[in-house]
Design a protein around this motif. Structure first.
Motif, PDB file in Angstrom:
ATOM      1  N   GLN B  43      49.172  30.182  36.382  1.00  9.79           N
ATOM      2  CA  GLN B  43      48.158  30.244  37.436  1.00  9.79           C
ATOM      3  C   GLN B  43      48.655  31.026  38.632  1.00  9.79           C
ATOM      4  N   MET B  44      49.895  30.729  39.033  1.00  9.28           N
ATOM      5  CA  MET B  44      50.420  31.412  40.213  1.00  9.28           C
ATOM      6  C   MET B  44      50.484  32.913  39.973  1.00  9.28           C
ATOM      7  N   GLU B  45      50.984  33.289  38.798  1.00  6.80           N
ATOM      8  CA  GLU B  45      51.102  34.713  38.503  1.00  6.80           C
ATOM      9  C   GLU B  45      49.752  35.384  38.481  1.00  6.80           C
ATOM     10  N   MET B  46      48.810  34.712  37.840  1.00  7.81           N
ATOM     11  CA  MET B  46      47.467  35.278  37.734  1.00  7.81           C
ATOM     12  C   MET B  46      46.870  35.480  39.106  1.00  7.81           C
ATOM     13  N   MET B  47      47.032  34.472  39.964  1.00  7.73           N
ATOM     14  CA  MET B  47      46.446  34.588  41.282  1.00  7.73           C
ATOM     15  C   MET B  47      47.083  35.708  42.070  1.00  7.73           C
ATOM     16  N   ARG B  48      48.382  35.828  41.913  1.00  6.18           N
ATOM     17  CA  ARG B  48      49.064  36.896  42.627  1.00  6.18           C
ATOM     18  C   ARG B  48      48.545  38.251  42.164  1.00  6.18           C
ATOM     19  N   SER B  49      48.427  38.394  40.854  1.00 11.86           N
ATOM     20  CA  SER B  49      47.956  39.679  40.334  1.00 11.86           C
ATOM     21  C   SER B  49      46.552  39.975  40.812  1.00 11.86           C
ATOM     22  N   LEU B  50      45.708  38.942  40.812  1.00 17.34           N
ATOM     23  CA  LEU B  50      44.337  39.170  41.222  1.00 17.34           C
ATOM     24  C   LEU B  50      44.275  39.557  42.681  1.00 17.34           C
ATOM     25  N   ARG B  51      45.139  38.943  43.466  1.00 18.47           N
ATOM     26  CA  ARG B  51      45.128  39.292  44.881  1.00 18.47           C
ATOM     27  C   ARG B  51      45.523  40.739  45.062  1.00 18.47           C
ATOM     28  N   HIS B  52      46.428  41.170  44.203  1.00 17.11           N
ATOM     29  CA  HIS B  52      46.866  42.554  44.260  1.00 17.11           C
ATOM     30  C   HIS B  52      45.729  43.523  44.059  1.00 17.11           C
ATOM     31  N   VAL B  53      44.807  43.133  43.189  1.00 16.81           N
ATOM     32  CA  VAL B  53      43.700  44.040  42.899  1.00 16.81           C
ATOM     33  C   VAL B  53      42.499  43.730  43.748  1.00 16.81           C
ATOM     34  N   ASN B  54      42.696  42.893  44.749  1.00 25.57           N
ATOM     35  CA  ASN B  54      41.640  42.672  45.725  1.00 25.57           C
ATOM     36  C   ASN B  54      40.467  41.886  45.175  1.00 25.57           C
ATOM     37  N   ILE B  55      40.746  41.032  44.242  1.00 24.79           N
ATOM     38  CA  ILE B  55      39.694  40.151  43.747  1.00 24.79           C
ATOM     39  C   ILE B  55      39.871  38.816  44.457  1.00 24.79           C
ATOM     40  N   ASP B  56      38.820  38.077  44.642  1.00 21.09           N
ATOM     41  CA  ASP B  56      38.941  36.752  45.253  1.00 21.09           C
ATOM     42  C   ASP B  56      39.872  35.903  44.433  1.00 21.09           C
ATOM     43  N   HIS B  57      40.829  35.318  45.068  1.00 17.70           N
ATOM     44  CA  HIS B  57      41.817  34.603  44.290  1.00 17.70           C
ATOM     45  C   HIS B  57      41.982  33.173  44.724  1.00 17.70           C
ATOM     46  N   LEU B  58      41.077  32.650  45.529  1.00 17.54           N
ATOM     47  CA  LEU B  58      41.244  31.275  45.949  1.00 17.54           C
ATOM     48  C   LEU B  58      40.812  30.360  44.832  1.00 17.54           C
ATOM     49  N   HIS B  59      41.599  29.365  44.619  1.00 15.51           N
ATOM     50  CA  HIS B  59      41.330  28.411  43.560  1.00 15.51           C
ATOM     51  C   HIS B  59      40.164  27.520  43.932  1.00 15.51           C
TER      52      HIS B  59
END
Lengths: 337, 295
Positions: B43-59
């Motif tokens: 989950q942490m990795e996924m969220m980090r990656s998503l944040r990188h691509v500027n997608i909403d990443h709040l759980h």
């Protein structure tokens, strides 16, 4: 019009081929240049248009799968949401596909998933964040291990020189990768989604190039997916693009309204044919016959008994469900005494 | 929300939702339990990656797929509690692929009521605590209405898809052949009711034991008093006071959480069955109308 032949040097070097007039750096709206095919290999191979376009960031999220036909098929199953990226950096993405439908005879692949990968695109060079791509791929593999990388997508109208480089990179990751373009600039008021496969061309030994041959794209749904997409599609009709989930009877109501609409259309067509406005078509007539014969002819008494027994079943089950609910409510009250 | 569903259908693929209050993207977690360390890392990795691509990443929560609406289990309660404890607004989406295949998207969002959150925090599920909190099975979950909102670009894409896709058969909703579904739902309901009756029996035996023990205690006290009176009349010292509670250990009260969950589950089943029946009745009446018109 200025004719441009589009090809690029092969591989790894910058896309500045010898006999290529570089597109004017400032103008993004270059005149559309039709590539004259030097030697058409086969009727199905058509060279692409060279038009510098700006690849913009979008993560694509729709539920549909795309299927290609003709010589090669590419089935796309695109999933994530459309969203305009706030950053000025264009982003292109990586597509995964479900395992190995890429066979020689069938020539079809099914794309089931995708994620976006940030990359930097300037006039001269392209930098793709490969670490990120690998990481995301690993993460996705943990969830669905049967997916492999099939290719990549980019948002934008057309193929640029940068696409070639990126395509090369992906040809190391996947065998014969597919390149997909999603046109979010809405040229011709359509969001066209096209798929390409690269093929080498040129004079061997001298200037080699890469040509992108288009594939046809078809959308394929699973049943449950289609139902979800139908629901999501309803936001197209609401003014502020918001819908809620409807309750049980409402759904039956809307489904029957849909059938009613289609029936009116069919009736209108029949009237037109009868009055001579539209020429009669035999196949359509046969379909209409099938339709009419599908309403089963049952004697009224049999139908009554069938209907009544069904209704009785349903009423009994409803009664039992209500009884059960009152039982547990009673139980609750007793326990709290 | 246009979210991807991991419709695996069997035994709940749990997965995390990311995005703001409106969930924007789902990432599948596969079959791993939410408490697994690898899942957390993923989950942490996924969220980090998503944040990188500027997608909403709040759980915002998680989703689970179930059969026939059977989702009220201890596991779900625990997971939802941990999510809701960490993130105030988290929801759990329940997706039923079987009901969806029948024609209408079955997606419901639930949260734990604040009362239930309190109880879970205390981790005290004895009958007294639950009675104090005054929780009935209806107050366990609160349903959050789901609203789907798409951006303009998505609408454009949907129009594209509509044009390209064939006019497929979209009429599963109007099919009259539904007794299979009903039968299975009823079967599950019967199982649950059996469990519930067993639970009730257990509770009744407990109550009976408690009352029997009270009686015994009472008798013992009375006998003691009588003996003391006799001894006093004879001039002997009274018997020492013994600790009654040590002699008569009170029986363990059965945990009430299970029965609450079962009651909640039964309630859900009944609701679903009633909804389903309403639809079917409507369809049957339509078929009747069609047939009458034919004759």
């Amino acid at each position: 019009p200025h004719k441009q032949h589009y090809w690029s040097t092969f591989p790894g070097r910058r896309a500045r081929p010898a006999a290529f007039a570089a597109p004017p750096p400032q103008s993004r709206e270059a005149a559309p240049a039709a590539c004259a095919p030097t030697a058409p290999r086969a009727p199905r191979q058509r060279p692409c248009r060279a038009q510098p376009a700006r690849t913009r960031a979008l993560t694509q999220q729709s539920q549909g799968t795309a299927q290609g036909s003709a010589s090669q098929q590419a089935r796309l199953h695109c999933l994530p949401t459309h969203r305009r990226a706030a950053s000025p950096q264009p982003i292109n993405g990586l597509k995964d596909g479900r395992g190995g439908r890429w066979t020689v005879d069938k020539h079809s692949v099914e794309v089931t998933n995708c994620f976006s990968v940030p990359h930097n695109e300037s006039e001269d060079e392209v930098a793709v964040d490969m670490e990120f791509a690998k990481n995301m791929y690993e993460l996705h593999k943990k969830v669905s291990p049967s997916e492999i990388i099939l290719g990549w997508y980019a948002t934008g109208h057309d193929i640029t020189e940068h696409s070639v480089l990126i395509h090369e990179y992906y040809s190391r990751e996947a065998h014969n990768p597919i390149h997909l373009t999603v046109d979010t600039s809405l040229q011709n008021s359509r969001m066209s989604i096209k798929a390409y496969v690269s093929a080498p061309m040129g004079v061997p030994g001298k200037t080699m190039g890469v040509m992108f041959t288009p594939l046809t794209v078809k959308y394929v749904y699973y049943d449950t997916e289609r139902i979800g997409v139908d629901l999501i599609m309803k936001t197209c009709f609401s003014p502020n693009r918001v819908i809620g989930l409807s309750s049980d009877l409402q759904q039956v109501g809307s489904a029957s309204a849909r059938i009613q609409d289609t029936l009116t259309m069919v009736l209108q067509y029949a009237e037109d044919v009868l009055s001579g406005k539209v020429a009669a078509d035999n196949t359509v007539g046969r379909f209409l016959m099938d339709l009419i014969n599908q309403v089963p002819k049952i004697s009224p008494e049999d139908f009554e008994t069938m209907l009544n027994s069904n209704i009785n079943d349903l009423l009994m089950v409803t009664y039992l469900a209500n009884l059960t609910q009152s039982q547990i409510a009673l139980n609750e009250k007793l326990l709290s005494l | 929300m246009a979210s991807r569903k991991e419709g695996s259908g069997s035994a709940g693929a749990a997965s995390a939702l990311q995005g703001q209050r409106q969930s924007r993207r789902c990432g599948g977690l596969g079959r791993q339990a939410s408490a697994d360390r690898r899942a957390v890392q993923y989950q942490m990795e996924m969220m980090r990656s998503l944040r990188h691509v500027n997608i909403d990443h709040l759980h915002v929560g998680w989703y689970q797929s179930t059969y026939y609406g059977s989702f009220v289990t201890r596991a779900l309660l625990d997971s939802q509690f941990s999510y809701q404890h960490a993130i105030e607004e988290s929801v759990v989406l329940i997706y039923d692929p079987i009901k969806t295949a029948q024609g209408s998207l079955s997606l419901k969002a639930y949260r734990l009521t604040p009362k239930l959150m309190e109880v879970c925090k205390e981790k005290d599920f004895s009958p007294e605590a639950l009675k104090k909190a005054n929780i009935a099975y209806e107050n366990m979950f609160e349903e959050v209405p789901i609203v789907i909102k798409n951006s303009y670009l998505i609408n454009v894409m949907l129009w594209e898809l509509e044009k390209k896709s064939a006019v497929a058969d979209r009429h599963e909703l109007l099919s009259l052949a539904s007794s299979n579904h009903l039968g299975k739902s009823l079967q599950l309901l019967m199982d649950r009711v059996d469990e519930m009756s067993q639970d009730i029996v257990k509770y009744n035996t407990y109550l009976r034991n408690v009352s029997k023990q009270q009686q015994q205690k009472h008798q013992y006290q009375q006998r003691r008093q009588q003996e003391n009176i006799q001894r006093q009349s004879r001039g002997e010292p009274p018997l020492p006071e013994e600790d009654i509670n040590k002699l008569f250990k009170p029986p363990q009260p059965p945990p009430r959480m299970e029965s609450l969950l079962i009651a909640g589950q039964i309630n859900t089943y009944c609701q679903n069955i009633k909804e389903f029946n309403a639809q079917n009745l409507g369809k049957l009446f339509m078929a009747q109308a069609l047939q009458d018109y034919n004759n």
